[in-house]
Design a protein around this motif. Structure first.
Motif, PDB file in Angstrom:
ATOM      1  N   LYS A 431      85.325 135.158 124.825  1.00 15.57           N
ATOM      2  CA  LYS A 431      86.701 135.156 124.314  1.00 15.57           C
ATOM      3  C   LYS A 431      86.798 134.388 123.000  1.00 15.57           C
ATOM      4  O   LYS A 431      87.565 134.773 122.103  1.00 15.57           O
ATOM      5  CB  LYS A 431      87.643 134.573 125.364  1.00 15.57           C
ATOM      6  CG  LYS A 431      87.807 135.483 126.581  1.00 15.57           C
ATOM      7  CD  LYS A 431      88.713 134.870 127.641  1.00 15.57           C
ATOM      8  CE  LYS A 431      88.872 135.831 128.823  1.00 15.57           C
ATOM      9  NZ  LYS A 431      89.729 135.257 129.899  1.00 15.57           N
ATOM     10  N   GLY A 434      85.619 136.624 120.424  1.00 11.13           N
ATOM     11  CA  GLY A 434      86.668 137.591 120.143  1.00 11.13           C
ATOM     12  C   GLY A 434      87.741 137.029 119.231  1.00 11.13           C
ATOM     13  O   GLY A 434      88.233 137.714 118.324  1.00 11.13           O
ATOM     14  N   GLN A 435      88.094 135.761 119.436  1.00 11.52           N
ATOM     15  CA  GLN A 435      89.137 135.143 118.618  1.00 11.52           C
ATOM     16  C   GLN A 435      88.727 135.020 117.151  1.00 11.52           C
ATOM     17  O   GLN A 435      89.566 135.110 116.253  1.00 11.52           O
ATOM     18  CB  GLN A 435      89.486 133.766 119.191  1.00 11.52           C
ATOM     19  CG  GLN A 435      90.239 133.840 120.516  1.00 11.52           C
ATOM     20  CD  GLN A 435      90.344 132.490 121.202  1.00 11.52           C
ATOM     21  OE1 GLN A 435      89.863 131.463 120.702  1.00 11.52           O
ATOM     22  NE2 GLN A 435      90.970 132.470 122.383  1.00 11.52           N
ATOM     23  N   PHE A 478      86.078 142.794 129.870  1.00  9.05           N
ATOM     24  CA  PHE A 478      86.459 142.158 128.606  1.00  9.05           C
ATOM     25  C   PHE A 478      85.718 142.788 127.433  1.00  9.05           C
ATOM     26  O   PHE A 478      86.315 143.070 126.389  1.00  9.05           O
ATOM     27  CB  PHE A 478      86.171 140.653 128.643  1.00  9.05           C
ATOM     28  CG  PHE A 478      86.389 139.993 127.308  1.00  9.05           C
ATOM     29  CD1 PHE A 478      87.662 139.673 126.875  1.00  9.05           C
ATOM     30  CD2 PHE A 478      85.314 139.743 126.450  1.00  9.05           C
ATOM     31  CE1 PHE A 478      87.874 139.092 125.621  1.00  9.05           C
ATOM     32  CE2 PHE A 478      85.509 139.172 125.203  1.00  9.05           C
ATOM     33  CZ  PHE A 478      86.797 138.845 124.786  1.00  9.05           C
ATOM     34  N   HIS A 481      87.090 146.226 126.662  1.00  8.27           N
ATOM     35  CA  HIS A 481      88.413 146.097 126.039  1.00  8.27           C
ATOM     36  C   HIS A 481      88.300 145.588 124.603  1.00  8.27           C
ATOM     37  O   HIS A 481      88.937 146.130 123.684  1.00  8.27           O
ATOM     38  CB  HIS A 481      89.288 145.152 126.869  1.00  8.27           C
ATOM     39  CG  HIS A 481      90.628 144.882 126.255  1.00  8.27           C
ATOM     40  ND1 HIS A 481      91.650 145.808 126.264  1.00  8.27           N
ATOM     41  CD2 HIS A 481      91.108 143.787 125.586  1.00  8.27           C
ATOM     42  CE1 HIS A 481      92.698 145.300 125.643  1.00  8.27           C
ATOM     43  NE2 HIS A 481      92.396 144.079 125.228  1.00  8.27           N
ATOM     44  N   TYR A 482      87.481 144.556 124.412  1.00 11.28           N
ATOM     45  CA  TYR A 482      87.373 143.979 123.072  1.00 11.28           C
ATOM     46  C   TYR A 482      86.805 144.986 122.073  1.00 11.28           C
ATOM     47  O   TYR A 482      87.335 145.156 120.970  1.00 11.28           O
ATOM     48  CB  TYR A 482      86.477 142.735 123.086  1.00 11.28           C
ATOM     49  CG  TYR A 482      86.316 142.141 121.699  1.00 11.28           C
ATOM     50  CD1 TYR A 482      87.334 141.390 121.128  1.00 11.28           C
ATOM     51  CD2 TYR A 482      85.164 142.366 120.953  1.00 11.28           C
ATOM     52  CE1 TYR A 482      87.210 140.868 119.849  1.00 11.28           C
ATOM     53  CE2 TYR A 482      85.034 141.843 119.674  1.00 11.28           C
ATOM     54  CZ  TYR A 482      86.061 141.101 119.127  1.00 11.28           C
ATOM     55  OH  TYR A 482      85.947 140.602 117.853  1.00 11.28           O
ATOM     56  N   ASN A 483      85.733 145.657 122.466  1.00  8.10           N
ATOM     57  CA  ASN A 483      85.131 146.629 121.551  1.00  8.10           C
ATOM     58  C   ASN A 483      86.083 147.789 121.276  1.00  8.10           C
ATOM     59  O   ASN A 483      86.114 148.329 120.164  1.00  8.10           O
ATOM     60  CB  ASN A 483      83.805 147.135 122.110  1.00  8.10           C
ATOM     61  CG  ASN A 483      82.725 146.066 122.085  1.00  8.10           C
ATOM     62  OD1 ASN A 483      82.778 145.125 121.294  1.00  8.10           O
ATOM     63  ND2 ASN A 483      81.733 146.200 122.948  1.00  8.10           N
ATOM     64  N   GLN A 485      89.375 147.457 121.202  1.00  5.17           N
ATOM     65  CA  GLN A 485      90.367 146.901 120.265  1.00  5.17           C
ATOM     66  C   GLN A 485      89.814 146.836 118.845  1.00  5.17           C
ATOM     67  O   GLN A 485      90.534 147.092 117.872  1.00  5.17           O
ATOM     68  CB  GLN A 485      90.798 145.506 120.731  1.00  5.17           C
ATOM     69  CG  GLN A 485      91.673 145.499 121.972  1.00  5.17           C
ATOM     70  CD  GLN A 485      92.989 146.223 121.737  1.00  5.17           C
ATOM     71  OE1 GLN A 485      93.224 147.296 122.274  1.00  5.17           O
ATOM     72  NE2 GLN A 485      93.839 145.633 120.913  1.00  5.17           N
ATOM     73  N   GLN A 486      88.527 146.512 118.722  1.00  6.55           N
ATOM     74  CA  GLN A 486      87.910 146.486 117.398  1.00  6.55           C
ATOM     75  C   GLN A 486      87.923 147.877 116.760  1.00  6.55           C
ATOM     76  O   GLN A 486      88.094 148.015 115.547  1.00  6.55           O
ATOM     77  CB  GLN A 486      86.471 145.963 117.492  1.00  6.55           C
ATOM     78  CG  GLN A 486      86.362 144.479 117.757  1.00  6.55           C
ATOM     79  CD  GLN A 486      86.985 143.641 116.653  1.00  6.55           C
ATOM     80  OE1 GLN A 486      88.153 143.241 116.738  1.00  6.55           O
ATOM     81  NE2 GLN A 486      86.230 143.398 115.602  1.00  6.55           N
TER      82      GLN A 486
END
Length: 552
Positions: A431, A434-435, A478, A481-483, A485-486
Motif C-alpha cells: 500500500k 501504491g501511495q 490489492f 486492483h492497484y494495477n 487503477q494504474q
C-alpha cells in the motif's frame, strides 16, 4: 552437420501465456556459440518449442543433434519435444540430445526426460569440449555403427550429467583449472535473433552479467537438516551482516527461494563494447525494445573493484565508471536518444541504489527498472537471506521516482516460513508503494526451484493456516486492483504500439504492445495492419492486463 536449438523458455506445457512478448538470451547465445567454436562445421537452426511441435517430421530428420533450453516450469513441453524427436530418430546411436538452462538444476532431470546429456551450470566449457575439442570424434561416432559409443564419449566431457549402465546418474565435474573465458567478450550472437518472428516488437533480453553477489544465507532449516542460527560464525543474521564464500553450517548462499548462485556463482560481467555491439546490431535490424538483464544490474563490473569473487551485495558501491560508460554509449545510439527504441533495466538490488547510481540510470530516455522486494517484513527478509530490508527498497524506489524513473516492484507470496504477521506487513508495504505511485506491482506465487536452498524444504514451512491464507488473498486482490487503477491513468493517452497478431476473441481487432512498456492493447479494426507500428489512443480498460485502443 546440422543442429537444432529449441527455445522452450516459459512455454510450460506447450504455449507461452504470460511472456508472449519476451525473448531470452540463452538459446541464441548457445546457437551462435556452437557455430563459432566448431569453426562453422556445425550449422545451427534456432526455433521456439511450440514451432518444433508443429514441424513436419521430415523437416526434423535434417538434424541429428538437438539442444533444448528450458526452465523448470517447461517440463511438459520438453517431454513432448523429446517424444517427437525419438519418433523421428529411431536409431538412438545416430543422434545426440542435450538439455540445459535452469531446468538442468534438477539433478534428476534425465530420469524425467529422455535426453542423453544434461549440461550443468554455465554451459560454455561442456559445449567447447563437445563441439570443438571432441568434434571430429563426435562426427565419426554419429556417422558410425557403434551402438555403445556414448558412454565412453561422455566420460570425456566436463560439466555434464548422463545416465550410465543400469540407469545410474553420473556427473562430470568441471576441473578448477578450466575457466569460462568466452562470456566476458562475447557479442551475444545477435544475428540469431531473426529466428524469432516477433523480434521487432518483443522485449529482447541482453545479458549484461551472470551470477549474484548476495552470499548471505537463509535461516530456515533445509531438507538436509542444516540450519543457520549464527552460533558458529555470527555473520548472516546481524543487521549489518557480512558474507563469506563457505558456510560452517553448510547452508547454500543466496536468497532461499533462488537458484542463481547455484547455477552461475558470483557475478561476472560482459565487456561494454560487446554489449553495445549486440544492441546496435539488434536495433539496426529493427528491434525496438531492449532489456538490460542480469540478476542485479548494479553489480555490473563491480567484481572489478574487489580481489577475488564479489560476494557482498552492498559493498563496495557500484562501479560508477563502468555504469556511466555503458549508459553514455547507449544514449549516444540515435534510436535510443530519440525514443524510437525503449531500454528497460531488469533486476536491481536496492542496497546498491545510491543517488549517484540512480542519476546515471536517469540519463536513459524514459528510464524504467524492476526491483525485487518479495516481502514487507524486515524479520522475514532476514530469515529468507535477502540482501537488504524492505524499507531500503521503499526508500530506493522513492528516490528513483523523484528522478522520473518508472519502477516495477516484485513480491512473492506463500514463501516457506511466511505467516499472518509477515503477510500483513507485506500488504502494508504494498500500500505504501501504491501511495507513491510505482508503475506496477508484480506478484508471484512461490515456486520451488531445484538448485535453490529451499528445494525439498520441510513441508511444514509451506503449510499456512486460514488467517495467513486470508491475508494472501487480500494481497492478490490489492495487486489486481492497484494495477487496474494504474491502467485507468492510461485513458486518453496517446501511445505507439506494434500490432503483433489477431485478437482471437475479436477477429477484426489486433493485439498491440506499447513501445515504452505497459499492458497489452486490443486495437479496434486494425487486424489488416498486423506487423506495423501505429499511434493509438487508449479508450477503455478491459482488465488488469488488457486495455482497448483506437488508431489516431
Amino acid at each position: 552437420m546440422k543442429l537444432l536449438v529449441v527455445d522452450c523458455l516459459t512455454a510450460g506445457d506447450g504455449e507461452r501465456v504470460f511472456t508472449r512478448d519476451f525473448i531470452g538470451s540463452g538459446p541464441r547465445y548457445v546457437a551462435g556459440f556452437i557455430e563459432e567454436i566448431s569453426d562453422y562445421q556445425i550449422e545451427t537452426s534456432l526455433m521456439r518449442g511450440e514451432d518444433f511441435l508443429s514441424l513436419e517430421t521430415e523437416m526434423l530428420k535434417i538434424s541429428n543433434i538437438i539442444c533444448i533450453s528450458a526452465m523448470t516450469m517447461d517440463l511438459g513441453i520438453v517431454k513432448k519435444i523429446m517424444n517427437k524427436w525419438h519418433f523421428t530418430h529411431p536409431s538412438h546411436y545416430k543422434t545426440l540430445s542435450l538439455i540445459g538452462g535452469p531446468i538442468s538444476s534438477d539433478k534428476n532431470i534425465l530420469y524425467k526426460v529422455n535426453c542423453d546429456v544434461s549440461i550443468q551450470k554455465e554451459g560454455e566449457i561442456a559445449l567447447n569440449t563437445l563441439f570443438k575439442i571432441e568434434l571430429s570424434n563426435l562426427i565419426s561416432n554419429l556417422d558410425g555403427n557403434n551402438l555403445e559409443w556414448k558412454q565412453k564419449f561422455f566420460d570425456k566431457i566436463p560439466g555434464i550429467s548422463y545416465l550410465k549402465q543400469a540407469n545410474v546418474l553420473h556427473q562430470n565435474p568441471i576441473p578448477p583449472n578450466l575457466k569460462n573465458s568466452w562470456f566476458q567478450n562475447t557479442t551475444g550472437y545477435p544475428q540469431k535473433i531473426q529466428a524469432y518472428q516477433d523480434f521487432k516488437y518483443a522485449r529482447i533480453f541482453v545479458e549484461c552479467l551472470r551470477g549474484c553477489s548476495n552470499f548471505r544465507r537463509t535461516a530456515l532449516t533445509l531438507s538436509s537438516g542444516d540450519c543457520c542460527d549464527d552460533s558458529q560464525c555470527n555473520q548472516c543474521r546481524e543487521d549489518n551482516f557480512t558474507t563469506q564464500l563457505s558456510c560452517p553450517a553448510n547452508i547454500p548462499a543466496g536468497c532461499g527461494f533462488c537458484s542463481t548462485i547455484n547455477e552461475f556463482g558470483a557475478p561476472k560481467s560482459r565487456s561494454i563494447n560487446g554489449i553495445i555491439e549486440e544492441i546496435q546490431y539488434l536495433i539496426n535490424i529493427g528491434a525496438c525494445r531492449i532489456v538490460l538483464g542480469g540478476p542485479g544490474f548494479l553489480d555490473f563490473q563491480r567484481e572489478d573493484l574487489v580481489e577475488g569473487k564479489l560476494i557482498n551485495p552492498t559493498f563496495p558501491e557500484p562501479n560508477y565508471k563502468a555504469l556511466n560508460e555503458l549508459i553514455d554509449k547507449l544514449i549516444n545510439i540515435p534510436e535510443i536518444h530519440d525514443r524510437t527504441v525503449q531500454v528497460f533495466i531488469e533486476n536491481i538490488k536496492a542496497g546498491l541504489c545510491s543517488d549517484r547510481a540512480l542519476d546515471i540510470i536517469a540519463k536513459l530516455p524514459n528510464a524504467v527498472f524492476s526491483i525485487g522486494c518479495e516481502t514487507g517484513s524486515n524479520e522475514f527478509a532476514n530469515i529468507l537471506g535477502r540482501p537488504g530490508m524492505p524499507q531500503t527498497t521503499l526508500e530506493a524506489v522513492k528516490r528513483a521516482l523523484n528522478r522520473k524513473i518508472r519502477v516495477h516492484v516484485y513480491f512473492i507470496h506463500s514463501l516457506p516460513g511466511d505467516n499472518v504477521f509477515y503477510a500483513n506487513e507485506t500488504l502494508a508495504l504494498m500500500k505504501e508503494f501504491g501511495q507513491i505511485g510505482v508503475d506496477k506491482i508484480t506478484l508471484y506465487k512461490y515456486q520451488e526451484l531445484p538448485g535453490s536452498p529451499f528445494h525439498n524444504i520441510p513441508r511444514h514451512y509451506k503449510q499456512f493456516d486460514k488467517k495467513t491464507l486470508k491475508v494472501f488473498n487480500k494481497i492478490k486482490k490489492f495487486v489486481i486492483h492497484y494495477n487496474g487503477q494504474q491502467k485507468m491513468k492510461l485513458l486518453g493517452k496517446k501511445v505507439r504500439v506494434f500490432l503483433s497478431e489477431e485478437n482471437t476473441t475479436h477477429p477484426k481487432d489486433a493485439i498491440g504492445w506499447i513501445l515504452e512498456g505497459g499492458p497489452k492493447v486490443s486495437v479496434i479494426n486494425s487486424v489488416h495492419l498486423v506487423g506495423t507500428f501505429q499511434d493509438i489512443t487508449i479508450i477503455q480498460v478491459l482488465s488488469d492486463k488488457l486495455v482497448l485502443g483506437k488508431i489516431n
